[in-house]
Every structure is written in C-alpha cells, then in structure tokens.
Enzyme design. Structure first.
Site, short mmCIF file in Angstrom:
data_model
loop_
_atom_site.label_atom_id
_atom_site.label_comp_id
_atom_site.label_asym_id
_atom_site.label_seq_id
_atom_site.Cartn_x
_atom_site.Cartn_y
_atom_site.Cartn_z
N HIS A 114 85.19 -34.71 20.22
CA HIS A 114 83.79 -34.52 19.88
C HIS A 114 83.47 -33.07 19.54
CE1 HIS A 114 82.32 -38.56 20.58
NE2 HIS A 114 83.14 -38.64 21.59
N ARG A 163 67.13 -40.70 8.20
CA ARG A 163 68.00 -39.78 8.96
C ARG A 163 68.02 -38.38 8.34
NH1 ARG A 163 73.61 -42.38 9.29
NH2 ARG A 163 73.00 -43.15 7.24
N LEU A 184 67.04 -35.65 9.60
CA LEU A 184 67.49 -34.61 10.52
C LEU A 184 69.01 -34.51 10.53
CD1 LEU A 184 66.74 -32.46 12.61
CD2 LEU A 184 66.88 -34.24 14.37
N LYS A 185 69.67 -35.64 10.60
CA LYS A 185 71.14 -35.65 10.57
C LYS A 185 71.66 -34.94 9.33
CE LYS A 185 74.93 -38.94 9.76
NZ LYS A 185 75.90 -38.55 10.79
#
Length: 774
Positions: A709, A24, A26-27
């Site tokens: 969000h 992960r 990119l995260k």
C-alpha cells in the site's frame, strides 16, 4: 393516527458526507497531484468545489446543519494527527518543507521513509492511518483546516457544525511509535492532549461555530474502567472551558453501554446516539439513566452504513419515544454517510423495482429531512411520503428476487460433516508436500497483479462495443501469459494468473451470482484514493456456472509450476457488499459459501492443486462487543469451511487477511482449518507472526514482507530482515514468503523490482538455513 408535533422543531443533520464527488473528482485530482499533472492550487480548488457541492446537496435536501471538517484529502484520522501536531519524527522534515507533500508522505511513504500503519476503522471497510505516539510526544494545536472549512460553509450561508475525532477515540486508536515500549498506552497522554483540543474548540468558536461535534465511536466498544474515567475527565475538562462552542459528543456503530452514563453526566450540551437495529438497546439505556434533561439529543435512526430505504413508521415510533427523554430531539443518520455511495438515482441499469428499495447518501438526507418534518409538524404533512414508503417496503418483502426456494432447501440440508475436511491437517500437509514439492520458504503473491491502463481500456472497450468478447479475451490471455512468464523468470514458486479479468475481488463474483446487484456509480472510499463499488446483496444466492475455472486453467497450461485458483471468501463477500437486513447474516453467509463450494470443487476437478479463498474481512466484521463475538465467529468460520471442505487431502487451501488487528481472532483463524494463511505484517513489523506463535498456530503462514500500500520498493535486505524476524516465531518448514496483499494498485515498475527483491530475500535466507543445517 396523526403524531403530535414536537415541542421544539426537530432539525435534520448528518455527521459526515461522501468526499469523492459524483465522478470521483477528488481521486483524480489527488492522483494527478502525485503524478505532477495537477498543481497544489488546482487540487485545493477541486476540494473546495466538492465541499461546496456537498453542502448545497445537503441543504437542498432539507438538512438544517451541515458538517464541516469531515472532508479529507486522504483520511480524517491523519487530519487529526496534523491538527494536534502528532507528526512522526521521520516525517517532520518533509512536512516542514511542504505541508501537503509531508501529509501525503505520512499516508503513502516515500522511497526512503515508511508511511504510518493503516488499519480498519472499527468494523467498517474504511481504513485509517494509525497515530504513532510515545511518552515524549508533544502536542501542538493546528486548527487551520477546521477553521478554514467552517468559514467556507458560513460564507456560503450554511448553518455549519465542525466535526472532530474525539481525544479519547484518537488516543485509543493510536499505537506506540517505533522504538517505544510495546506496552506503552497512548491514553496516558490524555492530560497532555486536552489543552490542544481546548485551543481548537476556542479557535472554532472565534470563527463562528455555535456547535462542534466531537466523535467518540471508540466508546461503543468494551471499555475498561480506566477508559471510562478518561472519557469522564476529558469531557469534564473540555466542557468546563468557558471560551468554547456547544459540544455535541457523537457515538455510532453500536450501543454505548457503560459509557452512556458517563457522557450523559458530562457538562456538554448534547449527545448523538445510534438507534438503528444494531444499537436499539441505546433507547432503553437512555431511559434508564434518566434521559438527557436540558440537553440536545441527535437521534441516528437512518442507517448510515447500509443502502436500504428507511422504515419511516418504525423510525417515527423511536423518535416519538425519544421526545420524552431530551429537551430537543434532532434527526440524523446513525453515522457519517462516508460509508455509502452518493446517489442511487445515478443507477440507471438497476432493475427499477430494486432501485425503489435503495437509499444512498442523497436519498438518506431526504429521509432524514422527511422524518424531521414528521416529528416537528405531525405525520399528516408527510402522508404521501409515508404511503410511498409503505409500498416500497412491501414490494421488497414480497418480491421473488428475495426468496429462492431451491437455495433455501439446499442451505437447510447442510450438515456438520459438510464443513469438515476428510483428513486432519497433520495428514493433509504430508500429502500436499509430496504432491507440490515446494522448497523451504516457498514464495508466492496474494493474487492480483497491476491493473494497467490497457486492462481498464479493454474492459471499457468491451462495455462500449468497440471490441467483441473474442477480442477482449485475447487481451486477457496476453496479460496472463506475461504475468506467468514474469513470475517464472523471477523464480516465484507458486504462481497466480494475475486476475486481469477482474474489476474488483467482490464485484467480479457478485456479477456472476444470482441474488447480487452491481452498481455503476456506487463508489465508496476504502482508503486514500482507493474507491470500491460494493455490490448489493438483494436476494438469495446461487452460482449458475463456473466463474474462474476458464482463466485459472488457461494460466496453468502456460507453466509446470502450480497456479493458485483465486476466490473471495463468504465473509468478505458479505462484508464488502451492502448486505440484506431482512435475514440473519449467518443465513446469507451459508448461501454464499455453498455457491463458492461449487467453484472450489470445479477448480480442483480442472486440475488446480492450490486454491486460495481470501477472507480479509474476517476480523473487520468482528462485532465491537466481546459478548457478540462467539455467535459471529461460529457462522463466519463455518461458512469458510463449508466453502473449502469438499476437496481432496492433497489439494492445498490458502486464505488471506490484511490490514486489521488479528491478535484477538487467532483461534478463529485456526478454526478456519486452512492449510496456509497469508497476512499483512510489513507495516506492523511482523507483529502477527508473534501472535500466531503465542497462540501455537499449527499450520503454515506467510506474514507479508512487502507493504504494497506504499509506492516504496523494499530492498532485498529489508525483506530478508523481516523474513528473519518471521523465522523467530514460525518454523522454516511452515513459513511462506509473500507480499502483504494483492498488487492491483501498484505499477509494473515497482512490482517487478519489489518482487525480484522478495524472491532474492527468500533465496538469501534459505541459503542461510542450509548453512545452519549443514
């Protein structure tokens, strides 16, 4: 029998690939950029490294033509809005000052500017950013991202095909911008948008693209004659341009229906179709329209949405039939591999027998390559692969893991009465109000509270043996006490324990149910930097012991206010897992429902008076064709009622849904027979409250007044304004006040401020009602 080689060598390709990287990366890079720990240049370098790695993995597996442009920092539909210049007015200043920061502002918002609305990508668990358009929208071409990524791939020696969201799908997914009439139809902007797409295609041709893939998944839904005419016009114009690459129009997620004839007749060079079980009728439909003479057909025979190994013999039979329907047949997955994890070989903790049955993205590229070789050269060249595939399929079909006689006997014994409450809602609600004694406009949250670094560290320490179970549970108890104390001080009416012990709302339960298998590295993007690890539903489901009672009763012991028991519903347990493909979904849902029924009944027996069974996936799993809705909704609503109908009348059952369009399933929401439903509403400006009112929804509802969000902290006035709007549709005695969704992804600073403002807003509007009624 040996299959004859294809007349022209079949090629292997995919429509898209997972973006996140093995660990992960990119995260971590994107979130590091947001926190100021990673520079823009470092973020872009991480992205370039991941793209290079993805292309190399595909090429090494035998993929002949790799996709470009499918990579995204956040969302490919948002990328398309940037590509066509559809930046909302409120984001233009930020975008002009810094394109990358403006991009993330559209995705996440800022304290002063709201983000774009987010909703589900068709019937998947991926979320896209909804384009905002109006009659004054001016489109301008910005092909920089697409051209740059194509040039990267070409420079590395790959045969590459850029991927675009198609103009028809883009407009059909869009919504009227704020302030634009609600009946405005974005598809009316097609003639304005097509020249921009033509320019992007020309730019890609100039950069070296031979083919460009244009995705039109919206055409597998029920479409009006006007929509089909728009598709015909779009590809007549784009196909008629001279300065362009060859166009491959791709559809996926189902059968094309009437749109197939439109696309088959369009002046484009190729079509990509889904031929997996859910879209098997595309084969007969393709034959009925005379096939694709003179065109390229990309056949999606490997399931791009599930993780089970392909049946090579079945796929080769389909491909063999297709050879007579197009000049060239290539092999692909049914859709982008974005929807599956990266590599099943990383899952060393899974039973080796089960691991043989799994195919993640890397394995699927190998399957595609194998099928392409078999199609092109004959099955003798893949004889060893065919034999291994047959053995693996037989292993799964005859395994004791997949069949539990006790579970099957119990599900067979279910009656209609098991799915009905003992009293109708009108009688239950009186008993619940007398029992709970809540104020008008009661406040609550959806369930989870922030998952802090300390909590994640505690779970990691437990797994690594740095702390024992007693030490871990002490940390969880401390967190629950803090969450309960905060809610009491803030004035929340119905509390939650905060779910500190849960890694994920589906995985947590899957790890405690027989028949489920959890992965360690099976990450799949849900939205932005939010990744989930869908568990694998490998066999028959049962609950060996209570799953949530311990922590719920501990939380209740800390307060005199009601604490909700929190469970994930049967449809969502299926939708956010990789489900079995060897039995009907309704049968699997009933098994999960019975396991949850046992948990609901145990919670009630332990003194829990409010129990929430979340079903955020009810709408997302709705089939894309209306003809398939009734069958799905029948088993989906039945499984929810089966989970919840064993409790007393004075036990209040809640459910929750978020980030989907609810207008077309309000009757199904009613059929759930929950006492209270909470729904996402803040980004959509209380649209769902009006939809409930229009339907005459008779139960209690909590349309969200805080968009969780986004990192924005809504003011008391903002929350109160949304609450007043909700009161215009739902009577005060049936209206709850809550956020849109759980608070797991938020930090404590914004959570404290936002929840305090939410409670203050409820008090403010409650006081107004008392004056009005005084």
């Amino acid at each position: 029998m040996t299959a004859k080689p294809a007349a022209a060598a079949a090629r292997a390709t995919v429509y898209g690939y997972p973006r996140q990287g093995r660990n992960r990366e990119l995260k971590k890079a994107v979130e590091g950029y947001w926190k100021g720990r990673v520079t823009a240049d470092a973020l872009r370098q991480t992205a370039a490294d991941l793209r290079r790695s993805n292309w190399e993995q595909q090429t090494e597996a035998g993929i002949h033509e790799v996709p470009t442009g499918d990579f995204s920092f956040y969302d490919h539909v948002l990328d398309t809005s940037v590509m066509v210049g559809a930046v909302p007015e409120r984001h233009r200043a930020a975008t002009a000052a810094d394109a990358l920061d403006g991009y993330f502002a559209m995705a996440r918002g800022t304290q002063d500017v709201a983000p774009l609305e987010m909703t589900k990508w068709f019937d998947t668990n991926y979320h896209y950013l909804v384009p905002e358009l109006g009659p004054d929208t001016v489109f301008t071409a910005d092909s920089g991202k697409q051209v740059a990524e194509l040039k990267e791939a070409l420079a590395l020696g790959h045969a590459a095909r850029p991927v675009l969201v198609g103009p028809v799908t883009y407009l059909l997914l869009a919504k009227p911008a704020p302030g634009v009439a609600a009946d405005f139809q974005p598809i009316t902007l097609l003639d304005r948008l097509l020249p921009v797409y033509a320019q992007v295609l020309a730019d890609l041709r100039a950069a070296g693209a031979e083919w460009v893939q244009v995705d039109e998944p919206a055409l597998v839904q029920d479409r009006t004659p006007a929509d089909l005419n728009a598709a015909a016009r779009a590809y007549r114009e784009l196909g008629g341009a001279t300065d362009r690459p060859k166009i491959l129009v791709a559809s996926y997620f189902g059968r094309l229906g009437d749109a197939l004839q439109v696309l088959a007749a369009a002046p484009v060079e190729g079509l990509a179709l889904d031929f997996t079980d859910s879209a098997a009728s595309n084969l007969d439909a393709l034959a009925a329209v005379g096939g694709l003479p003179g065109k390229r057909l990309v056949a999606g025979v490997v399931d791009g949405r599930n993780i089970w190994i392909n049946d090579y013999q079945k796929s080769l039979a389909t491909l063999g039939t297709l050879l007579g329907l197009a000049d060239r047949v290539d092999v692909a997955a049914s859709c982008s591999l974005l929807h599956v994890p990266l590599d099943a070989n990383a899952e060393r903790d899974i039973d080796p027998q089960i691991r043989r049955w799994l195919a993640f993205a890397r394995q699927k590229t190998t399957e595609i390559s194998t099928l392409a070789r078999g199609l092109a050269q004959g099955t003798d060249v893949i004889a060893a692969e065919l034999a291994a595939n047959r053995a693996d399929l037989a292993s799964r079909a005859h395994s004791a893991i997949t069949h539990d006689p006790a579970v099957r006997d119990r599900t067979a014994a279910v009656t209609d009465a098991d799915g009905r409450r003992s009293q109708p809602y009108a009688q239950r609600t009186a008993a619940q109000r007398a029992h709970l004694r809540l104020p008008v406009l009661p406040t609550t949250t959806i369930g989870s509270f922030p998952q802090t670094d300390e909590l994640r560290t505690a779970r990691a320490d437990l797994r690594a043996g740095r702390i024992d179970t007693a030490g871990y549970e002490e940390r969880i108890e401390n967190e629950i006490r803090e969450v309960i104390s905060f809610q009491e001080k803030t004035g929340v009416d119905v509390l939650v324990h905060g779910e500190p012990e849960r890694n994920d709302m589906v995985q947590y339960f899957a790890e405690q149910l027989t028949g489920y298998v959890a992965t360690q590295h099976g990450w799949v993007q849900s939205y932005g930097t939010r990744y989930v690890r869908p568990p694998v539903l490998a066999g028959d489901i049962s609950r060996p012991e209570p799953m949530t009672v311990r922590w719920t009763t501990y939380a209740q012991a800390q307060t005199s206010k009601p604490v909700k028991g929190m469970l994930t519903g049967p449809v969502t347990m299926l939708a956010w897992s990789f489900v079995r493909d060897d039995q009907p979904l309704g049968d699997t849902a009933r098994q999960v429902a019975l396991a949850l029924r046992d948990e609901v009944n145990d919670l009630e027996a332990a003194g829990t008076s409010v129990i929430q069974v979340d079903e955020p996936a009810l709408r997302e799993t709705l089939p894309l064709r209306a003809a398939d809705h009734a069958e799905y909704l029948a088993w989906a609503t039945e499984s929810f009622r089966l989970s919840t109908s064993g409790v007393r009348p004075d036990t209040q059952i809640h459910t929750h849904m978020c980030y989907a369009e609810f207008g077309d399933i309000v009757q199904a929401i009613d059929d759930l027979d929950a006492d209270v439903i909470s729904l996402e509403a803040a980004r959509s400006h209380m649209q769902v409250a009006d939809e409930l009112a229009e339907h005459g929804y008779p139960r209690e509802a909590g349309p969200g007044v805080w968009d969780i969000h986004s990192p924005r902290i809504p003011s008391t006035g903002e929350a109160a304004g949304l609450l007043r709007k909700g009161l215009g549709a739902i009577p005060a005695e049936r209206l709850w006040v809550n956020p849109d969704c759980g608070l797991k992804t938020r930090g404590w600073t914004e959570t404290r401020a936002s929840l305090e403002n939410l409670v203050a807003a409820a008090r403010e509007v409650r006081a107004e009602l008392e004056v009005d009624n005084g």
